[in-house]
Design a protein around this motif. Structure first.
Motif, short mmCIF file in Angstrom:
data_model
loop_
_atom_site.label_atom_id
_atom_site.label_comp_id
_atom_site.label_asym_id
_atom_site.label_seq_id
_atom_site.Cartn_x
_atom_site.Cartn_y
_atom_site.Cartn_z
N UNK A 191 -52.30 49.35 12.00
CA UNK A 191 -53.33 49.00 11.02
C UNK A 191 -54.09 47.73 11.41
N UNK A 192 -53.42 46.81 12.06
CA UNK A 192 -54.04 45.57 12.51
C UNK A 192 -53.82 45.48 14.02
N UNK A 193 -54.80 45.93 14.78
CA UNK A 193 -54.64 46.00 16.23
C UNK A 193 -55.18 44.77 16.96
N UNK A 194 -55.59 43.75 16.21
CA UNK A 194 -56.13 42.55 16.85
C UNK A 194 -55.06 41.87 17.71
N UNK A 195 -55.51 41.39 18.85
CA UNK A 195 -54.63 40.62 19.73
C UNK A 195 -55.14 39.19 19.70
N UNK A 196 -54.31 38.29 19.25
CA UNK A 196 -54.70 36.88 19.15
C UNK A 196 -54.33 36.17 20.44
N UNK A 197 -55.23 35.31 20.88
CA UNK A 197 -55.02 34.64 22.15
C UNK A 197 -55.39 33.16 22.07
N UNK A 198 -54.87 32.44 23.05
CA UNK A 198 -55.19 31.02 23.23
C UNK A 198 -55.43 30.80 24.72
N UNK A 199 -55.96 29.64 25.03
CA UNK A 199 -56.16 29.28 26.44
C UNK A 199 -54.98 28.42 26.88
N UNK A 200 -54.77 28.28 28.18
CA UNK A 200 -53.65 27.49 28.68
C UNK A 200 -53.66 26.03 28.23
N UNK A 201 -54.86 25.49 27.92
CA UNK A 201 -54.92 24.08 27.51
C UNK A 201 -54.83 23.88 26.00
N UNK A 202 -54.69 24.95 25.24
CA UNK A 202 -54.46 24.83 23.79
C UNK A 202 -53.15 24.08 23.57
N UNK A 203 -53.12 23.20 22.58
CA UNK A 203 -51.87 22.48 22.32
C UNK A 203 -50.87 23.40 21.65
N UNK A 204 -49.62 23.09 21.84
CA UNK A 204 -48.54 23.85 21.23
C UNK A 204 -48.71 23.85 19.71
N UNK A 205 -49.07 22.71 19.14
CA UNK A 205 -49.25 22.62 17.69
C UNK A 205 -50.34 23.58 17.22
N UNK A 206 -51.47 23.60 17.91
CA UNK A 206 -52.55 24.51 17.52
C UNK A 206 -52.13 25.97 17.65
N UNK A 207 -51.38 26.29 18.68
CA UNK A 207 -50.91 27.66 18.86
C UNK A 207 -49.94 28.05 17.74
N UNK A 208 -49.05 27.15 17.38
CA UNK A 208 -48.09 27.44 16.30
C UNK A 208 -48.82 27.60 14.96
N UNK A 209 -49.86 26.80 14.75
CA UNK A 209 -50.66 26.95 13.53
C UNK A 209 -51.33 28.32 13.50
N UNK A 210 -51.85 28.76 14.64
CA UNK A 210 -52.50 30.06 14.71
C UNK A 210 -51.49 31.18 14.42
N UNK A 211 -50.31 31.08 14.99
CA UNK A 211 -49.28 32.10 14.73
C UNK A 211 -48.96 32.17 13.24
N UNK A 212 -48.83 31.01 12.62
CA UNK A 212 -48.53 30.97 11.19
C UNK A 212 -49.67 31.57 10.37
N UNK A 213 -50.90 31.20 10.69
CA UNK A 213 -52.08 31.73 9.98
C UNK A 213 -52.20 33.24 10.10
#
Length: 145
Positions: free
Chosen positions: A12-34
């Motif tokens: 139902x939700x086929x979106x693949x969320x991505x980050x770049x290698x220079x994204x901070x761990x904190x920003x990536x964890x926030x995205x996962x939570x969101x």
């Protein structure tokens, strides 16, 4: 046995969320939570798969080592040697790979291009549906329908 392509199409939700290698761990964890996901693919500046980062990576490589997460780039904790599957692979092959390698997520590549992300939950859901369908067919057969 369903193929990876069939499973991805049925999500139902086929979106693949991505980050770049220079994204901070904190920003990536926030995205996962969101987004309510347990992993993000890491794409290089050309949009190619560079790695994958999961909650497990965070727990083992940041939290347990008491590293700061606000300034550590994802490239330092991501899994760079990513196992992938193709749309033609079967759910059984994916489950075997995930079981053998203790994985929860598999990026799906078609001709080198990222087209989806398969989770263990996706596979379990489809296995349960397949088994329910088989049971129903067997019950109908037994009743002579």
């Amino acid at each position: 046995m369903k193929t990876v392509a069939e499973i991805i199409r049925a999500k139902p939700q086929a979106a693949v969320y991505s980050v770049s290698p220079d994204t901070t761990v904190l920003d990536a964890m926030k995205m996962m939570a969101e987004k309510g996901v347990g992993a993000l693919v890491v794409l290089d500046d050309k949009g190619r798969l560079a790695g994958i980062v999961s909650e497990r990576d965070y727990a083992r490589k940041v939290a347990l080592l008491e590293r700061p997460s606000f300034n550590v780039p994802i490239s330092e904790i991501m899994t760079a040697d990513v196992l992938t599957v193709s749309p033609r692979d079967t759910s059984q092959e994916c489950m075997q790979l995930m079981t053998d390698r203790h994985l929860r997520h598999l990026p799906v590549l078609a001709e080198g291009e990222l087209i989806g992300l398969l989770s263990i939950g996706d596979l379990v859901k489809h296995t349960i549906a397949d088994q329910a369908s088989l049971i129903q067919q067997l019950e109908q057969y037994i009743r002579g329908e």
